[in-house]
Enzyme design. Structure first.
Site, PDB file in Angstrom:
ATOM      1  N   GLY A 241       6.772   2.206   2.416  1.00 35.56           N
ATOM      2  CA  GLY A 241       5.820   3.290   2.644  1.00 35.56           C
ATOM      3  C   GLY A 241       4.591   2.915   1.833  1.00 35.56           C
ATOM      4  CD  GLU A 242      -0.039   3.892  -0.954  1.00 39.28           C
ATOM      5  OE1 GLU A 242      -0.364   2.865  -1.578  1.00 39.28           O
ATOM      6  OE2 GLU A 242       0.017   5.018  -1.475  1.00 39.28           O
ATOM      7  CB  SER A 243       4.044   2.079  -4.199  1.00 46.53           C
ATOM      8  OG  SER A 243       2.753   1.565  -4.449  1.00 46.53           O
TER       9      SER A 243
ATOM     10  CB  CYS B   4       7.735  -2.639   1.664  1.00 44.44           C
ATOM     11  SG  CYS B   4       5.954  -2.921   1.816  1.00 44.44           S
TER      12      CYS B   4
ATOM     13  NE  ARG C 248      -0.460  -1.356  -7.116  1.00 45.33           N
ATOM     14  CZ  ARG C 248      -1.291  -0.329  -7.232  1.00 45.33           C
ATOM     15  NH1 ARG C 248      -0.967   0.838  -6.699  1.00 45.33           N
ATOM     16  NH2 ARG C 248      -2.436  -0.457  -7.857  1.00 45.33           N
TER      17      ARG C 248
ATOM     18  CB  ILE D 290       3.525  -3.753   7.045  1.00 42.84           C
ATOM     19  CG1 ILE D 290       4.197  -4.194   8.355  1.00 42.84           C
ATOM     20  CG2 ILE D 290       2.385  -2.768   7.321  1.00 42.84           C
ATOM     21  CD1 ILE D 290       4.968  -3.083   9.064  1.00 42.84           C
ATOM     22  NE  ARG D 291      -2.049  -1.197   2.689  1.00 41.77           N
ATOM     23  CZ  ARG D 291      -2.050  -0.002   2.114  1.00 41.77           C
ATOM     24  NH1 ARG D 291      -1.563   1.033   2.746  1.00 41.77           N
ATOM     25  NH2 ARG D 291      -2.559   0.172   0.920  1.00 41.77           N
TER      26      ARG D 291
ATOM     27  CG  HIS E 238       8.643  -2.942   6.226  1.00 40.58           C
ATOM     28  ND1 HIS E 238       8.783  -1.634   5.815  1.00 40.58           N
ATOM     29  CD2 HIS E 238       7.440  -3.349   5.759  1.00 40.58           C
ATOM     30  CE1 HIS E 238       7.703  -1.263   5.144  1.00 40.58           C
ATOM     31  NE2 HIS E 238       6.881  -2.287   5.100  1.00 40.58           N
TER      32      HIS E 238
ATOM     33  CD  GLU F  78      12.184  -0.808   6.961  1.00 44.52           C
ATOM     34  OE1 GLU F  78      11.035  -0.376   6.755  1.00 44.52           O
ATOM     35  OE2 GLU F  78      12.681  -1.753   6.306  1.00 44.52           O
TER      36      GLU F  78
END
Length: 197
Positions: free
Chosen positions: A47-49, A78, A105, A133-134, A169, A171
């Site tokens: 997600g976004e940490s 991630c 990051r 992804i990022r 990722h 998943e």
């Protein structure tokens, strides 16, 4: 049989649940602190940490997650890797901070620079397609940490005792072998725990 939770605050929660649904595990989406009590293992999704940390704070999860990590296995993907890292590049404080690594990051670029790459992962016979992804990567590994995969000489998967983390990722593929690796870890730790009781 083990009971594994997926932290349900942000990220690809449904995809992790699908990947974890094996005969050996009961899967729970964790949205309340008390749900941690009867789990054998936990997945921290990507997600976004920064957002995830804000939600963890908002719902009072930080100390319960640290207490959980003191006893049981966790798999971070991630952003989950960043939450687990003891050290984070450019930050003075860690989040849960239990894995003996330093994370960097957004190390592989922005969203539009997302990519897939075949990875040779320790414990998996065939290459695993990593979806980045990022994505972060692991800049430094401390004592006792086993490097499981690298990409362009950057560490993208590692294990530190009962903690498993990857920068990609798993998943978001149809390949559930990383999740099976974690289920096997949870089974191993549960068996060890029963043996010492």
């Amino acid at each position: 049989m083990v009971k594994v939770g997926v932290l349900g605050l942000q990220g690809a929660i449904r995809e992790h649940v699908k990947a974890l649904e094996t005969k050996e595990a009961e899967i729970v989406v964790v949205k309340r602190i008390e749900q941690l009590d009867d789990l054998d293992g936990l997945v921290l999704p990507g997600g976004e940490s920064t957002t995830m940390r804000r939600l963890i704070n908002q719902y009072g999860f930080l100390e319960p997650l640290k207490a959980f990590a003191a006893e049981k296995p966790i798999f971070g993907t991630c952003a989950g890797l960043i939450l687990l890292a003891e050290r984070i590049d450019g930050m003075e404080e860690s989040h849960i901070g239990v894995m003996n690594v330093k994370a960097k990051r957004n190390a592989f670029g922005r969203q539009r620079e997302s990519f897939e790459a075949p990875l040779s992962v320790v414990g998996l016979e065939e290459p695993f397609i990593g979806v980045f992804i990022r994505a972060p990567y692991i800049e430094e590994v401390g004592e006792g940490v086993e490097v499981l995969a690298t990409f362009n000489d950057k560490v993208v998967a590692a294990r530190d005792g009962r903690f498993l983390a990857c920068a990609y990722h798993p998943e978001l593929t149809d390949d559930d072998r990383m999740h099976q690796l974690f289920i096997d870890m949870v089974l191993e730790f549960k068996k060890e725990g029963l043996a010492t009781e």
